[in-house]
Design an enzyme around this catalytic site. Structure first.
Site, mmCIF file in Angstrom:
data_model
loop_
_atom_site.group_PDB
_atom_site.id
_atom_site.type_symbol
_atom_site.label_atom_id
_atom_site.label_comp_id
_atom_site.label_asym_id
_atom_site.label_seq_id
_atom_site.Cartn_x
_atom_site.Cartn_y
_atom_site.Cartn_z
ATOM 1 N N GLY A 1 18.826 0.802 -20.774
ATOM 2 C CA GLY A 1 19.330 -0.502 -21.037
ATOM 3 C C GLY A 1 18.709 -1.718 -20.010
ATOM 4 O O GLY A 1 19.356 -2.094 -19.313
ATOM 5 N N SER B 1 16.029 -4.220 -21.840
ATOM 6 C CA SER B 1 15.540 -5.452 -22.493
ATOM 7 C C SER B 1 17.032 -6.205 -22.835
ATOM 8 O O SER B 1 17.816 -5.507 -23.364
ATOM 9 C CB SER B 1 14.703 -4.988 -23.723
ATOM 10 N N GLU C 1 7.470 5.493 -16.929
ATOM 11 C CA GLU C 1 7.496 5.416 -18.336
ATOM 12 C C GLU C 1 5.967 4.928 -18.951
ATOM 13 O O GLU C 1 5.228 5.769 -19.886
ATOM 14 C CB GLU C 1 8.471 3.984 -19.014
ATOM 15 N N GLU D 1 -0.230 -7.458 -23.698
ATOM 16 C CA GLU D 1 -0.602 -8.747 -22.654
ATOM 17 C C GLU D 1 -0.158 -8.395 -21.384
ATOM 18 O O GLU D 1 -0.880 -8.791 -20.380
ATOM 19 C CB GLU D 1 0.188 -9.899 -23.320
HETATM 20 C C1 LIG Z 1 9.901 1.041 -30.416
HETATM 21 C C2 LIG Z 1 10.383 0.278 -29.134
HETATM 22 C C3 LIG Z 1 11.380 0.710 -28.286
HETATM 23 C C4 LIG Z 1 11.972 0.093 -27.285
HETATM 24 N N1 LIG Z 1 12.778 0.747 -26.496
HETATM 25 C C5 LIG Z 1 13.333 0.350 -25.352
HETATM 26 C C6 LIG Z 1 14.446 0.676 -24.685
HETATM 27 O O1 LIG Z 1 14.912 1.678 -24.946
HETATM 28 N N2 LIG Z 1 14.908 0.292 -23.828
HETATM 29 C C7 LIG Z 1 14.815 -1.061 -23.417
HETATM 30 O O2 LIG Z 1 15.319 -1.773 -22.586
HETATM 31 N N3 LIG Z 1 13.757 -1.794 -24.298
HETATM 32 C C8 LIG Z 1 13.036 -1.265 -25.346
HETATM 33 N N4 LIG Z 1 12.228 -1.809 -26.124
HETATM 34 C C9 LIG Z 1 11.965 -3.120 -25.626
HETATM 35 C C10 LIG Z 1 10.463 -3.540 -25.015
HETATM 36 O O3 LIG Z 1 10.795 -3.088 -23.878
HETATM 37 C C11 LIG Z 1 10.399 -5.093 -25.277
HETATM 38 O O4 LIG Z 1 10.186 -5.307 -26.595
HETATM 39 C C12 LIG Z 1 9.121 -5.453 -24.543
HETATM 40 O O5 LIG Z 1 9.155 -5.315 -23.025
HETATM 41 C C13 LIG Z 1 8.885 -6.932 -24.972
HETATM 42 O O6 LIG Z 1 9.783 -7.830 -24.872
HETATM 43 P P1 LIG Z 1 10.399 -8.672 -26.072
HETATM 44 O O7 LIG Z 1 10.431 -8.058 -27.053
HETATM 45 O O8 LIG Z 1 11.595 -9.427 -25.427
HETATM 46 O O9 LIG Z 1 8.904 -9.879 -26.168
HETATM 47 P P2 LIG Z 1 8.745 -11.163 -25.245
HETATM 48 O O10 LIG Z 1 8.839 -10.745 -23.861
HETATM 49 O O11 LIG Z 1 9.464 -12.058 -25.778
HETATM 50 O O12 LIG Z 1 7.127 -11.188 -25.625
HETATM 51 C C14 LIG Z 1 6.868 -11.821 -26.910
HETATM 52 C C15 LIG Z 1 5.201 -12.040 -26.724
HETATM 53 O O13 LIG Z 1 4.898 -12.650 -25.811
HETATM 54 C C16 LIG Z 1 4.010 -12.257 -25.051
HETATM 55 N N5 LIG Z 1 4.081 -12.489 -23.494
HETATM 56 C C17 LIG Z 1 5.358 -12.664 -22.953
HETATM 57 N N6 LIG Z 1 5.203 -12.974 -21.538
HETATM 58 C C18 LIG Z 1 3.542 -12.796 -21.442
HETATM 59 C C19 LIG Z 1 2.940 -13.389 -20.300
HETATM 60 N N7 LIG Z 1 3.626 -13.548 -19.211
HETATM 61 N N8 LIG Z 1 1.669 -13.498 -20.481
HETATM 62 C C20 LIG Z 1 1.089 -13.055 -21.668
HETATM 63 N N9 LIG Z 1 1.764 -12.912 -22.823
HETATM 64 C C21 LIG Z 1 3.250 -12.671 -22.649
HETATM 65 C C22 LIG Z 1 4.181 -10.743 -25.216
HETATM 66 O O14 LIG Z 1 3.087 -10.092 -24.915
HETATM 67 C C23 LIG Z 1 4.424 -10.649 -26.662
HETATM 68 O O15 LIG Z 1 3.343 -10.759 -27.443
HETATM 69 C C24 LIG Z 1 11.470 -1.175 -27.106
HETATM 70 C C25 LIG Z 1 10.625 -1.601 -27.897
HETATM 71 C C26 LIG Z 1 10.210 -1.082 -29.107
HETATM 72 C C27 LIG Z 1 9.225 -1.888 -29.567
#
Ligand SMILES: Cc1cc2nc3c(=O)[nH]c(=O)nc-3n(C[C@H](O)[C@H](O)[C@H](O)COP(=O)(O)OP(=O)(O)OC[C@H]3O[C@@H](n4cnc5c(N)ncnc54)[C@H](O)[C@@H]3O)c2cc1C
Length: 397
Positions: free
Chosen positions: A130, A132, A247, A380
């Site tokens: 837990g 994100s 991870e 990224e």
């Molecule tokens: C199949 C799958 C399983 C997952 N399982 C889990 C889980 O079990 N537990 C959990 O906690 N999370 C989980 N996640 C979540 C995952 O860790 C997040 O989706 C990921 O960290 C990206 O965060 P976000 O979706 O909020 O995107 P954002 O952080 O909002 O990013 C959006 C875009 O902006 C870019 N960006 C953001 N900040 C920067 C920066 N500083 N520099 C350059 N580019 C940037 C990103 O690369 C992306 O393209 C899972 C995701 C997927 C797809």
């Protein structure tokens, strides 16, 4: 580095191989059986993990005192490779085994280790991660789920999202904010939360593959005993980063074998499907693309060996894990794209169609690969980590 296996490693491989030959299920098709519910499918994987555990092979690289086999990382890689080589089903409690168990081993109290570790190995208790939240993914430290101290308990309120296996989990490694007054990285704590506690609500999220692998999880006044703090209060950033390093370093292990097997199937398909009136395999453009993917899978294997050798020398996985993470996730997307081009219209046929190749797996693997460059930290973010922590470049943000 020496890419040859030692006699001890070769013996280890032989032992794994003979155990798998006697025990691997013969009815596993590589994906959920047609008509099976998610729960039935997961029950199948759980029973398989129990068998692996009973055979003494769950958590091969965990120390023996915690129920593991005490294998070194190279042996762990050999185990994963052998599992992939015989197309064994994945283990159900993957997050517990690969990320959360090792974090409890590193930061847990003796009581926590005693309470949680063996049930992770046996899959008696399933774990989720837990981390994100709707406004805290890449910028994890911005998370808002709060835990307020109330006597011997913390009271948790907030929301997590994309929680893989949230629907199946008995326990969650939960990152919460315990001090909103200090800089954001310094006010976080990791709690081990019983997912069956009153006030935990799990809602499925439907993915484009049609599955609901992950969930939204809501916490409404959930009471968590203080003895379930992992590490120290307000030191959760350190604990969580340890989990993320595991991870990035381990999720890709063994994938090169899976890709290699899939690649071989694609070559067979390329010999059957036609392109401009001849087998696709005789088309020079298709041949170039297949050769490129073949080479990249080999690069991935060698990078994996290099990274394992570094970890074996330096202990815990470091930021170089980000190199592997970028490589396997982006390679898989390129590979799946080539597969779509080779298969042509057949690529869109899902399981159940009599004309689908490999029971429609290629439609699924293409769609699922999109998430690879997001999960476990986006490409990224991995590039930022490599730039700053591996190459020593100034921060880009
Ligand atoms: C199949 C799958 C399983 C997952 N399982 C889990 C889980 O079990 N537990 C959990 O906690 N999370 C989980 N996640 C979540 C995952 O860790 C997040 O989706 C990921 O960290 C990206 O965060 P976000 O979706 O909020 O995107 P954002 O952080 O909002 O990013 C959006 C875009 O902006 C870019 N960006 C953001 N900040 C920067 C920066 N500083 N520099 C350059 N580019 C940037 C990103 O690369 C992306 O393209 C899972 C995701 C997927 C797809």
């Amino acid at each position: 580095m020496d890419l040859n296996y030692t006699a001890e490693e070769q013996k280890f491989r032989d032992d794994v191989r003979s155990w798998l030959e006697a025990n691997v299920p013969t009815d596993w098709t590589g994906r959920k059986a047609a008509g099976a519910s998610m729960e039935e499918h997961f029950g199948y994987l759980r029973a398989w993990q129990k068998r692996v555990f009973d055979g003494g092979w769950a958590g091969v690289s965990w120390p023996r005192e915690y129920g593991g086999r005490g294998a070194n990382l190279m042996q762990q890689a050999i185990f994963t490779e052998e599992m992939a080589r015989v197309s064994a089903p994945p283990l159900a409690n993957i997050l517990g085994l690969a990320l959360i168990g090792p974090t409890i081993i590193a930061h847990g109290t003796p009581a926590q280790k005693e309470r949680f570790l063996s049930k992770i190995l046996s899959a008696d208790e399933i774990w989720c991660q837990g981390f994100s939240e709707p406004n805290a993914g890449s910028d994890l430290a911005a998370l808002l789920t709060e835990a307020r101290r109330d006597g011997d308990h913390f009271i948790v309120n907030g929301q997590k999202v994309w929680t893989s296996y949230g629907w199946a989990a008995d326990w969650c490694e939960l990152v919460v904010r315990t001090d909103p007054a200090v800089p954001k990285h310094k006010g976080l704590t990791v709690l081990l939360v019983d997912m069956h506690s009153p006030g935990v609500e799990v809602r499925p999220l439907r993915q484009m593959t049609g599955e609901s692998e992950f969930n939204e999880v809501f916490f409404h006044d959930v009471r968590v005993p203080v003895e379930n703090v992992l590490g120290a209060v307000n030191d959760g950033w350190n604990v969580a980063i340890g989990t993320l390093m595991h991870e990035r370093a381990t999720l890709g292990a063994g994938l090169h074998i899976i890709y290699r097997r899939q690649f071989q199937r694609l070559v067979d398909i390329a010999r059957k499907v036609e392109r401009n009136g001849a087998p696709a395999a005789s088309d020079p453009v298709v041949r170039q693309k297949l050769a490129q993917i073949y080479s990249e899978i080999e690069i991935m294997r060698l990078n994996q060996m290099r990274s394992l050798s570094r970890i074996s020398q330096g202990g815990a996985p470091g930021p170089e894990g980000s190199i592997q993470k970028i490589f396997w996730s982006e390679l898989n997307q390129r590979f799946q794209q080539v597969a779509q081009e080779v298969l042509g219209p057949y690529a869109q046929l899902d399981k159940g169609s009599e004309f689908a190749f490999d029971d429609g797996q290629w439609a699924y693997t293409y769609l699922r690969a999109r998430g690879n460059t997001i999960e476990a930290g986006t490409s990224e973010i991995q590039r930022n980590i490599i730039g700053h922590f591996v190459l020593g470049l100034p921060r880009s943000y």
